[in-house]
Structure formats: C-alpha cells, structure tokens
Write a protein that holds these residues in place. Structure first.
Motif, PDB file in Angstrom:
ATOM      1  N   THR A 155       1.403  -1.587   4.128  1.00 38.66           N
ATOM      2  CA  THR A 155       1.004  -2.974   4.365  1.00 38.66           C
ATOM      3  C   THR A 155       0.869  -3.733   3.046  1.00 38.66           C
ATOM      4  N   CYS A 176      -6.772   0.160   0.048  1.00 39.67           N
ATOM      5  CA  CYS A 176      -6.247  -0.582   1.201  1.00 39.67           C
ATOM      6  C   CYS A 176      -7.311  -0.682   2.297  1.00 39.67           C
ATOM      7  N   CYS A 200       0.851  -1.192   0.000  1.00 40.89           N
ATOM      8  CA  CYS A 200       0.000   0.000   0.000  1.00 40.89           C
ATOM      9  C   CYS A 200       0.892   1.249   0.000  1.00 40.89           C
ATOM     10  N   CYS A 213       1.670   3.728   5.649  1.00 42.68           N
ATOM     11  CA  CYS A 213       0.997   2.424   5.722  1.00 42.68           C
ATOM     12  C   CYS A 213       1.951   1.296   5.328  1.00 42.68           C
ATOM     13  N   CYS A 254      -5.799   1.332   5.652  1.00 44.44           N
ATOM     14  CA  CYS A 254      -5.734   2.790   5.799  1.00 44.44           C
ATOM     15  C   CYS A 254      -6.684   3.513   4.849  1.00 44.44           C
TER      16      CYS A 254
END
Ligand SMILES: C[S@@+](CC[C@H](N)C(=O)[O-])C[C@H]1O[C@@H](n2cnc3c(N)ncnc32)[C@H](O)[C@@H]1O
Ligand SMILES: [Zn+2]
Length: 963
Positions: free
Chosen positions: A245, A301, A238, A243, A304
C-alpha cells in the motif's frame, strides 16, 4: 632585540561593558523590524549591537592612557559633556580622565541599543569621535579610518563601520555574500528610500501580475476562506509481504495545538481497498492521536504494521528524486478574512486538480525554447557529495530544482519571468539603478524560494509554516508545508517585499558608501599598512558549510543577475575549493583535504594578510566561537603564528535563552572577541622577543583567577567562561615571538594550551564549589561537577515549571572532555561507569543509567510481591513503587566515592524508598562533604531534569532529619 613600540591603548584594550552590550545583542535577535537580517539569510550573522560597540571601542583610544593624544581627550570631553548633560538621566561630571573613560564606555553601551542606532545624537557624536581619534592617531586630515573585514558574510561589521563614521572594506569568497554586501554597503546608502519605493512599487506590480496568472492554482474556498497552507506527505510503497500500500510519511499526527481548539490526524485503514485514508479530528482526545508513520527514517505501515527499513525508504525516494511531486496532499489549512484561528480541512478533488493543472502549466512553460533551464538543474549533492547540507542529500534530490514541487516551481519561475519584465517596463535610464532594482527583486525571489520548498514544515504550536532554513542545514522533511503566496500569511510574496525593503529604513542613515569585493581572505586586494582596524569574523572551524548552503540561493540568483554581474555568477555552483573550513571529519568524501592542518595553515595565511594591510599601530579584532578545544586551538595557532599578540578578549553573549536543555550538548551563548596587535616594529617588520616559560606559567593561574571572577560577575559561565579565559592565557604567551624552557627548547602553543586547560578547569572548579576545598573530592565528583557546569550557559531565560525531563546524559566533544578531565586529575578511560565514549563525543551518563552499577544487578530487594523477587533498581523504577518498602540495607554496599553515594541517595529518592533513604542519610549525611556535593549538584543539574528534582529532594531531607 628591538624595543617594544608604545601606542596608546584603545578603549577595548582596557574595558568593555559586556553585560549591557550582550543584553542589547540578545534583544536585537528578536527584533525583525528594520534589521538587515530580514534582507536575506546569512548564517551566523553577527549582531549589529556587538559590532557597533566593538567598533567604537576599537577605534577610540583610552583617554586615561598616558599616551592618549590631548586632541582626542579635549574633543571627547566636550562631546561627553554635551551628551551626558542633554539626557534626562541628569548631569554627569566629566572631569578626570577615568570618568571620561567611563562616560565613553557608557555611551558605547547605550549606542549598542537598537533603538538608538539611527538616533542623530548618537550618530553625530560617534562619527565625530571616530574622526578625531583617527586624526589624533596619525590619520590624514579629511580621511576616515579604514575598517577591513575579509570574511564579511552578510556585512554586519562593514555596515556598522560606516555607521560609526569609518570607511569599510568588505570582501568574501562567496558570491552571494558579496551581493549582500553590495546592497548593504552601496545600494542602500546610495539610493536609499528612492530604491525602496521602486522595489515596493514593482513588487506590488509583480504581485498583481502573478496573482492574475497563478491565483487559479490557489483558489479560495466556496465560503470565502483562503487556503494559507497545503500539507503534504511524501509516500512510499509498504514493503510488508503482500501489502504494497501507499504509506504517507507523517512525523506527528498533531496539526494544531492551539489554546482554544486542537486538530489532529487519524489513519483509517481499509484492508479491502488496501488504502490508508487520513481523517482530520477536531479537538481530539490525547489518546486518539497515535504515533506518526516515520521515526528515524523507518516507516511503519498503519495497514499491515510492517516497518520498512530506512535504507529501503531512501532507495524508494532515490527512484523519484526526493518525491516532492509524488506526495499525498492530506490537509488544507484555511483562514477566514477578518477572523482569528485556522481551519483544517480534508483536500477536495478540486484541490488535487488545481495542483495537476499547475504541473501541466509548468510543463508547457518549459517546452518554450526561451524558457529552457529556468528551473535549477545544477547537481544537488548525494551522499558521496557534500553531507554538509544534512540528511536531505540521502534522498535522491539529484538537482537543486527537485527540492520544489510542481506548483512551487511554477510560482518561482513565474516571478523570475516577471522580474525580467520589470526590467523592460521600468524606464529608468540609470543602468546602475536598474541593476539595483533588479538585485533587490532577485533577493525577494530568494526569500520566496526559501519559503517554497518541500523542506518547509508546519509548526503545529504556532500554527504557521516554518521556512527552509530553521538551522544551518537542509534536513529532510518527510511531510512538508506548501504556502499560498497570495494567502496573506507566512510565505506570501507581499511579505517578501516587506522583508527586503524594511532594512532601508535603518541602514540608509549611512552617509557614505563602503567598498566590497569578491576575494580570498588570504590575499586581500589592498596595499600594505592601509587600514586602522582589522575586524573580522572568520568561519568557525567546522560549524557551517557556507559554500554548500549558499548554492540554494546561488542557483536562483544567477538565473536573474548573471547579465548584470557576470563576474559573480559565471560558475555552475559556488566555489568550495578555497573556503577555509575544517570539514574532513564530518564530510570525508568531498572534503578530505579540509583537515585541521588545512584550516590552521590557510587561516594563518589569512591572518598574516590581515596583519599586512593593517598599519603597525593598528588593532585587530577576531571574533570566534566554537564548542570544542580543537576548534579553538586551530584558530589560536593560526592567529599567533601569523604574528599577532592578543591584548584583550571579550565574550559577548548573543543568543537568547540558550541554557542547555536537559538533553543538550554545550550550547555556546557567547562569541569571543579576541583583541590583538601586530607583533611589529614601527617599520612593519616582525619583532623578536623570547619569553621564559617558567614566568609565563607562574603568571597564568593569577590571570585566570582574576578573569574568571569578572566573567562570573557578568553572568558568563560554563563553556562560555572556559573559552573566554583563553584570551588572558594567550595574552601572556603571545607577548613573545617564542617562549623557551630553561633547556632552550621552544614551547609549542599546543603544549602551553594543555597547561591552560588545566588551570582553567581548576579555577572553574573553585568557582563551582564557591571556594570550598575541592581537593577533598575524588576525581569523579570533580569531573561531574565541572562537566555539568561546562554545559550551563549564558543568562538567557530558563523554562521552569515544565514536566521534568528524563535525562539521557550530557554530551561533550571528546577532546574537550578529555582536557577538562586531565586538568582535574581524572582519566576518562578509567571512568567507564560514569562516562561513555563514542567516536568523537563523550557522554556523562545520567544517574538512572548508573543504577545497576551503584546497586548491582539484583542488589535491591523489594518486600512486595508474593515471591521475594530480586529486581534491578531500573526495574523497580519501571513499576508503581509502594512507599516505604522494607529493604535490608545490608544487602548492598555503599558507593566507594562520594559521587556514588550522592547518586545512590538520588536514586533511592527516585525509587520512592523514603525509609531507606532516611537510614542512608543518617549514615552518610554526617559527612559534610556529602552535603557540599549535593548542594553543588542542586545548582548544576539543569532545571527541569528529573536529576535536579531528585537531588533537591535529598537536600530537603537534610533539615527534616536535623542533619
Ligand atoms: C562567520 S562568516 C561571517 C559572517 C558575518 N560576520 C556576518 O555577520 O554575516 C564567515 C565567512 O567567511 C567566508 N569565507 C570562508 N572562506 C573564505 C576565504 N578563503 N576567503 C574569504 N571569505 C571566506 C564565508 O563565505 C563566510 O561568509
Ligand atoms: Zn503495509
């Protein structure tokens, strides 16, 4: 001027039972058992039913033609007498020649039925008739008529030619197609069941050996359940601030929409661990199933909420070559032996470990010097290369091998190595038979590859995997499905062996082999005048990029079959240079030279060469389908400029259920079979005949009228009917080597075609309004009606009773739309409130999008609400509308044209303005034109659309209001 030579007409030049043949052709599409289409994919295969019928009707003369040889009539009479009097359906008289013709045509229609294709009775009679026709038309005793197809593809036409007793010559530029023709025309008739048995035996051996080697990577669950599919999501990082992730890319969070149970997915986000977990929900509520993470290439995402744009997504995939191996396993689908239904479970550590082990294994195999290059390393196109493969070229698969994940690669190379072992173990000393066995196993490997890419999808409705080629392209799959080749479900190796051996049951009834060649249709490797029938199905202009698609298979086949067929498999990839297609608009990078002119010129050369190999009294049949006027014009120009006269044309509907869906573009159901004769003297020289343009034009409307009536009676409507009318229009024009105006100026075919489109549009409009005076309508109404009609197609089933679909408009190719409009006296550019033009396509706006134009922004007031607000109608629709709001009718003006008025009434209904609609109809409903147009629309808006519902509701008010 030389005299036109006279030959007896063939049956197809007089009549053809297209309705029955179409039914059989459509049914055949749903038959898998025994059909050669299961052998291997070839895109846009001709249905065998249509080929068989067209072949018989093209090879056999019309007995009622005064020039028909007596010898054929006698034999046809005897055969038809025997045939029609041995059937349970009762006796049929075959006395006069007209009834003999009908008997032959009915026989052809019945023979088109798949169930009769291997029936001895039909085979014997058709072969006898083919032989007698050939002799009667001047063929050498003991020989058969030769059918030539230089664009043979998967081999449908030549296969059927052999079946009906002709000789077949097939060629294609594409090595994969040539290999398929070799199987169909040579190996199957030559070795039949013996070969099928060996393929089954060794296929089974491979299954056992492969299972010994590989089953550890696809283990059963501890409760005995068998994993049948592994569902993977490609991932990105992401790019939301802070973030980072790993986001799994999943389009839909539904796993199963079964009748008895459903399964779905849910993202659980953990901010502390910064991870997105995926949970499997059993029988979830509708509202528990949220949107997936990817729409139109952008990724949102769940952690977030940031949306990573599609360009960044692509860039990330470019770094990991498409990311098949960087994907997240999120679900394992299993089944219990002997039990129905599927189970969906979360992957275990063991599942992940098994995959890791497979990755390690493949690395170790590839370290072996003997096994270098087992995985296809040939270059996969990128966006600067061929976009003909669709969106997958944008995601960084730099080699063909990267389409597969590690375990899929391991499976395919293991089978490849086992096939090589079969060749050593198999002790047959017939080299040709050995090659045949190896070829069939290589073809089974191709089928396995097609079921083992990271572009395969999970079908949640059918609860099964869908193989790679759902359509004629390789679109990207963000989440994908990997099958278990030993799981006994879709994608298992055993099924692949069945798929390649089943066609033997029906194709081995051919008692002689055909000739095939790799070659260019522009220079057929045959002497002049040798053939009786030139029957071919050339590329459909810009529709399919055969060479690009076939690389998918080529790279696997060449790894096995190069030693056996070096001439076919000696290049890096399939040759693209000589393929006759028009791809310069869709893919300007690699195909900038493949323009419309290229297609016209090269196709003309191919059509000329077809005429060269055909005897002067022979017949040509060219199959063509395209949904644009430009595609048709290019094909017709090349055909006519190559010295062919069109003598008949037949649409055969081959698609199932092709009525346009609500949002559809023109869906062609039919391919048109253009029947033609060489414009030649008996010595083969071209005939010169000049036609008078005025008389050509005066004949045109009558011919179109007559033909349109017949088409409608055979359920051929819409775009199919429009293009099917080109045949008779061109019959008139192509009789002459040139057509001149009184001034002596030669008429270009394109100029004539403008007149043809206009004549067809006018005739179609009369058909739509069942003969009512269409001049009474303004151009916008005529265009709308014609546009909607163009988009209806075929006689396939229509889905009814489903939730109405919100229409997003109706698309047509711009050039086609322009020509239709012109023919109706409308100008697209002046109808911006009705038609939106974007690039090469034109969209008829849905009625909803016309709301502001028809009522004016703020033109409709609602009496509801505390403040008296002004609202656009679009906004009114958005909210719950109270019945019968009091609205001052004087606040807006009625539409200027009848189309606008009908649309206004539809929108009033849609907005729930029942009272207002009543007043509106009391005023406008007095004009009968209003109802004629509304009635036409009630039949033209596609079933299932909201527009159809609205106009039907308006019609229903007619009676209640006593209008
Ligand atoms: C519409 S397909 C034929 C399909 C075939 N009738 C069937 O039923 O499978 C057209 C074929 O033309 C071939 N082709 C394209 N350009 C060619 C050329 N210059 N010479 C020979 N074949 C060519 C393509 O490879 C493709 O197989
Ligand atoms: Zn994020």
């Amino acid at each position: 001027m030389t005299k036109t030579p006279k030959y007896p007409k063939r049956l197809i030049e007089v009549d053809l039972p297209i309705k029955k043949i179409s039914e059989h052709a459509r049914r055949e599409k749903s038959i898998r058992h025994g059909h050669i289409s299961t052998l291997h994919i070839w895109w846009a295969r001709r249905p065998l039913a249509a080929c068989r019928a067209v072949l018989c009707a093209s090879l056999w003369p019309d007995p009622a033609d005064p020039l028909c040889p007596e010898s054929f009539i006698e034999i046809a009479k005897t055969e038809m007498n025997i045939f029609w009097n041995t059937l349970d359906t009762g006796n049929r008289e075959v006395q006069d020649l007209e009834s003999l013709r009908t008997c032959l045509l009915d026989f052809i229609a019945d023979f088109a039925n798949w169930d009769n294709s291997t029936n001895e009775k039909y085979l014997k009679i058709s072969r006898h008739l083919t032989e007698s026709a050939h002799l009667a038309l001047g063929g050498i005793p003991g020989s058969r008529p030769l059918v030539v197809d230089p664009f043979a593809g998967g081999g449908s036409i030549p296969l059927e030619a052999l079946r009906v007793g002709a000789d077949a010559y097939a060629s294609d530029l594409n090595p994969v197609a040539v290999l398929l023709n070799k199987v169909v025309l040579e190996y199957i008739p030559k070795y039949g069941e013996k070969l099928a048995d060996e393929v089954k035996k060794w296929g089974q051996w491979i299954n056992e050996e492969a299972e010994k080697e590989l089953a550890q990577y696809y283990p059963k669950d501890s409760d005995g359940s068998i994993p049948i599919a592994y569902l993977w999501a490609r991932t990105i990082t992401c790019e939301g601030s802070g973030c980072g992730t790993e986001v799994p890319l999943i389009r839909s969070l539904w796993l199963s929409k079964g009748k008895n149970q459903t399964f779905g997915l849910k993202f659980n986000t953990n901010c502390r661990s910064n991870k997105i977990e995926i949970e499997i929900l059993s029988n979830p509520n509708l509202r528990d199933i949220k949107d997936g993470t990817i729409t139109r290439g952008t990724v949102t995402c769940p952690l977030c909420g940031y949306t990573t744009p599609s360009n960044s997504v692509k860039l990330q995939f470019k770094k990991n070559m498409g990311g098949a191996d960087n994907s997240r396993l999120f679900c394992v689908v299993t089944k219990r032996n002997g039990k129905n239904g599927r189970k969906y479970r979360t992957p275990t550590d063991k599942d992940l470990l098994n995959f890791e082990l497979a990755s390690e294994k493949i690395k170790s195999i590839c370290l072996d010097q003997n096994h270098l290059n087992l995985i296809p390393s040939e270059k996969y196109p990128d966006e600067s290369g061929s976009g003909a493969l669709s969106s997958s070229v944008l995601y960084g698969f730099d080699k063909w091998g990267n389409l597969f994940n590690a375990r899929q690669k391991l499976l395919l190379i293991s089978i490849n190595l086992l096939i090589k072992k079969v060749v050593v173990e198999f002790e047959g000393n017939n080299k040709d038979f050995n090659s045949a066995l190896k070829t069939l196993l290589a073809i089974a490997l191709d089928r396995q590859a097609e079921h083992s890419t990271s572009l395969c999808r999970w079908n949640s409705s059918g609860e099964k995997m869908q193989a790679t080629f759902g359509r004629q392209a390789l679109p990207m799959a963000y989440d994908y499905c990997e099958c278990n080749p030993f799981g006994g479900s879709v994608g298992s190796w055993k099924t692949m062996i069945d798929l390649v051996t089943i066609p033997f049951e029906t194709a081995s009834c051919n008692d002689h082999i055909g000739t095939y060649n790799q070659g260019d249709a522009r220079s057929i490797l045959l002497p002049d005048d040798i053939s009786s029938l030139f029957f071919t199905d050339p590329p459909y202009y810009d529709a399919i990029a055969y060479a690009d698609l076939s690389d998918f298979f080529y790279v696997w086949l060449k790894r096995l079959l190069k030693p056996d067929f070096p001439e076919l498999f000696n290049s890096e990839l399939v040759d693209k240079k000589n393929e006759i297609v028009q791809l310069s608009k869709r893919f300007p990078g690699p195909y900038s030279n493949k323009t419309q002119e290229y297609f016209e010129n090269e196709m003309k050369i191919a059509m000329q060469d077809g005429r060269r190999v055909l005897s002067p009294n022979g017949l040509g049949v060219i199959v063509f389908a395209h949904k644009s006027t430009s595609g048709w014009e290019a094909q017709l120009l090349s055909l006519i400029n190559a010295g062919w006269i069109i003598t008949a044309s037949w649409p055969i509907d081959t698609e199932m259920g092709t009525r346009m869906n609500a949002m559809g573009t023109a869906a062609l159901a039919s391919s048109i079979h253009l029947v033609c004769r060489p414009r030649e003297n008996p010595d083969g020289s071209l005939r010169i005949e000049v036609g008078d343009y005025r008389s050509v034009l005066s004949e045109l409307p009558g011919r179109i009228h007559e033909w349109m009536q017949r088409l409608v009676s055979e359920d051929v409507v819409g775009a199919d009917a429009i293009f099917a009318c080109l045949g008779p229009a061109l019959e008139i024009f192509s009789r002459y080597s040139s057509v001149e105006k009184p001034s002596g100026e030669i008429v270009a075919l394109r100029e004539y075609l403008e007149q043809v489109w206009a004549a067809i549009s006018k005739e179609a409009l009369t058909t739509i309004f069942s003969g009512a005076d269409t001049t009474a309508f303004e151009p916008d109404a005529r265009l709308t009606a014609m546009w909607l009609w163009t988009l209806t197609a075929g006689s396939g089933p229509v889905t009814e009773g489903e939730k109405p679909v919100k229409s997003t408009g109706y698309e047509l190719d711009f050039d086609t739309a322009r020509k239709i409009a012109q023919g109706l006296g409308a100008n697209l550019e002046e109808l911006s409130g009705l038609v939106e033009i974007k690039g090469s396509s034109a969209r008829l706006l849905p009625v909803m999008e016309r709301a502001d134009i028809l009522f004016g922004k703020g033109g409709v007031k609602t009496a509801k609400g505390k403040k008296k607000e002004q609202m656009t109608l679009g906004e009114v629709f958005g909210e719950e509308v109270s019945p019968d709001p009091v609205i001052d009718l004087k606040e807006y003006t009625s539409g200027k044209t009848m189309l606008d008025i009908v649309h206004q009434s539809m929108l009033l209904h849609a907005a729930g303005k029942s009272e207002l609609l009543k007043i509106f109809l009391m005023e406008h409903g007095k004009n009968s034109k209003f109802w004629t147009l509304a009635q036409a629309f009630a039949a033209l808006y596609p079933v299932g659309t909201d527009e159809r519902r609205w106009v039907e509701a308006v019609m229903a008010r007619k009676k209640t209001l006593g209008l």
